[in-house]
Design a protein around this motif. Sequence first.
Motif, PDB file in Angstrom:
ATOM      1  N   SER A  97       0.826  -1.201   0.000  1.00  0.00           N
ATOM      2  CA  SER A  97       0.000   0.000   0.000  1.00  0.00           C
ATOM      3  C   SER A  97       0.868   1.262   0.000  1.00  0.00           C
ATOM      4  O   SER A  97       0.631   2.191  -0.760  1.00  0.00           O
ATOM      5  N   GLN A  98       1.860   1.293   0.871  1.00  0.00           N
ATOM      6  CA  GLN A  98       2.720   2.473   0.983  1.00  0.00           C
ATOM      7  C   GLN A  98       3.709   2.603  -0.169  1.00  0.00           C
ATOM      8  O   GLN A  98       4.058   3.712  -0.573  1.00  0.00           O
ATOM      9  N   PHE A  99       4.193   1.458  -0.661  1.00  0.00           N
ATOM     10  CA  PHE A  99       5.265   1.459  -1.662  1.00  0.00           C
ATOM     11  C   PHE A  99       4.904   0.548  -2.830  1.00  0.00           C
ATOM     12  O   PHE A  99       5.526  -0.497  -3.031  1.00  0.00           O
ATOM     13  N   PRO A 100       3.906   0.937  -3.623  1.00  0.00           N
ATOM     14  CA  PRO A 100       3.442   0.063  -4.706  1.00  0.00           C
ATOM     15  C   PRO A 100       4.489  -0.189  -5.799  1.00  0.00           C
ATOM     16  O   PRO A 100       4.388  -1.174  -6.523  1.00  0.00           O
ATOM     17  N   LYS A 101       5.523   0.650  -5.879  1.00  0.00           N
ATOM     18  CA  LYS A 101       6.534   0.488  -6.928  1.00  0.00           C
ATOM     19  C   LYS A 101       7.843  -0.101  -6.415  1.00  0.00           C
ATOM     20  O   LYS A 101       8.841  -0.121  -7.132  1.00  0.00           O
ATOM     21  N   ILE A 102       7.851  -0.601  -5.195  1.00  0.00           N
ATOM     22  CA  ILE A 102       9.080  -1.192  -4.659  1.00  0.00           C
ATOM     23  C   ILE A 102       9.414  -2.446  -5.470  1.00  0.00           C
ATOM     24  O   ILE A 102       8.542  -3.275  -5.731  1.00  0.00           O
ATOM     25  N   PRO A 103      10.655  -2.597  -5.885  1.00  0.00           N
ATOM     26  CA  PRO A 103      11.029  -3.812  -6.624  1.00  0.00           C
ATOM     27  C   PRO A 103      10.807  -5.060  -5.755  1.00  0.00           C
ATOM     28  O   PRO A 103      10.998  -5.023  -4.535  1.00  0.00           O
ATOM     29  N   LYS A 104      10.426  -6.156  -6.395  1.00  0.00           N
ATOM     30  CA  LYS A 104      10.097  -7.388  -5.679  1.00  0.00           C
ATOM     31  C   LYS A 104      11.243  -7.848  -4.773  1.00  0.00           C
ATOM     32  O   LYS A 104      11.022  -8.252  -3.635  1.00  0.00           O
ATOM     33  N   GLU A 105      12.458  -7.789  -5.288  1.00  0.00           N
ATOM     34  CA  GLU A 105      13.613  -8.232  -4.488  1.00  0.00           C
ATOM     35  C   GLU A 105      13.748  -7.397  -3.220  1.00  0.00           C
ATOM     36  O   GLU A 105      13.981  -7.931  -2.131  1.00  0.00           O
ATOM     37  N   ASP A 106      13.572  -6.080  -3.338  1.00  0.00           N
ATOM     38  CA  ASP A 106      13.642  -5.212  -2.160  1.00  0.00           C
ATOM     39  C   ASP A 106      12.471  -5.476  -1.215  1.00  0.00           C
ATOM     40  O   ASP A 106      12.649  -5.517   0.007  1.00  0.00           O
ATOM     41  N   ARG A 107      11.289  -5.681  -1.764  1.00  0.00           N
ATOM     42  CA  ARG A 107      10.100  -5.977  -0.962  1.00  0.00           C
ATOM     43  C   ARG A 107      10.350  -7.222  -0.116  1.00  0.00           C
ATOM     44  O   ARG A 107      10.109  -7.242   1.092  1.00  0.00           O
ATOM     45  N   ASP A 108      10.846  -8.267  -0.776  1.00  0.00           N
ATOM     46  CA  ASP A 108      11.099  -9.527  -0.072  1.00  0.00           C
ATOM     47  C   ASP A 108      12.149  -9.354   1.029  1.00  0.00           C
ATOM     48  O   ASP A 108      12.004  -9.895   2.131  1.00  0.00           O
ATOM     49  N   LEU A 109      13.194  -8.584   0.743  1.00  0.00           N
ATOM     50  CA  LEU A 109      14.243  -8.357   1.741  1.00  0.00           C
ATOM     51  C   LEU A 109      13.728  -7.538   2.925  1.00  0.00           C
ATOM     52  O   LEU A 109      14.082  -7.823   4.072  1.00  0.00           O
TER      53      LEU A 109
END
Length: 188
Positions: A97-109
């Motif tokens: 919700s806050q960071f819809p454009k965060i790259p998947k790898e960063d999201r997972d980390l």
Amino acid sequence: MAPREVTVGPRTAMPKGYAFLKKGIKYKTLHCRKLTHEAGKTVYVVESNKKVLGIRVPRDILSHVHAQANETFPARKLATEKRDTAMIRQAAEELDSQFPKIPKEDRDLVLKHGFKKYSGRVGRTSLIPLPRKVLYAVIAHIRHKHTKYDKLLEGGMTKDDARKAILKKIQDTLRDWGNKQGRRSSSE
């Protein structure tokens, strides 16, 4: 009458009929304390240099709690796993919700590192609301994975100066990932 707890040192003689439970297993400590208080007996808190080592409680109560802990362990473990899974799912939803454009790898980390159990990291605290925990976890991730922050510290820069030096990079990354409050949020 209020429950009685007395602080003793490790060399104080063990009261007759008592046994020692070392610090570290919350379930056992909580139940031993509760049952000892209910029995009208004293809990002896063993301390050394102002550090709690454990408690001394009646031996029969400790034996009962050990048996009860073994019986209930599978159910307690399952309940904990469900709570942890739900907490990570909620954090993931808030992160998306806050960071819809965060790259998947960063999201997972961010989810793996910032919300790691027993880590003492911001994602595990119950003292701040989830949206802020997510924001702080993302800021920490950006700081350590997308800036020269750690190198600046290794080079002798103070923490405050290093954070000032990387502030714009954090703000820009927050905005790139979709956080509309990048300017205000990243300075926290």
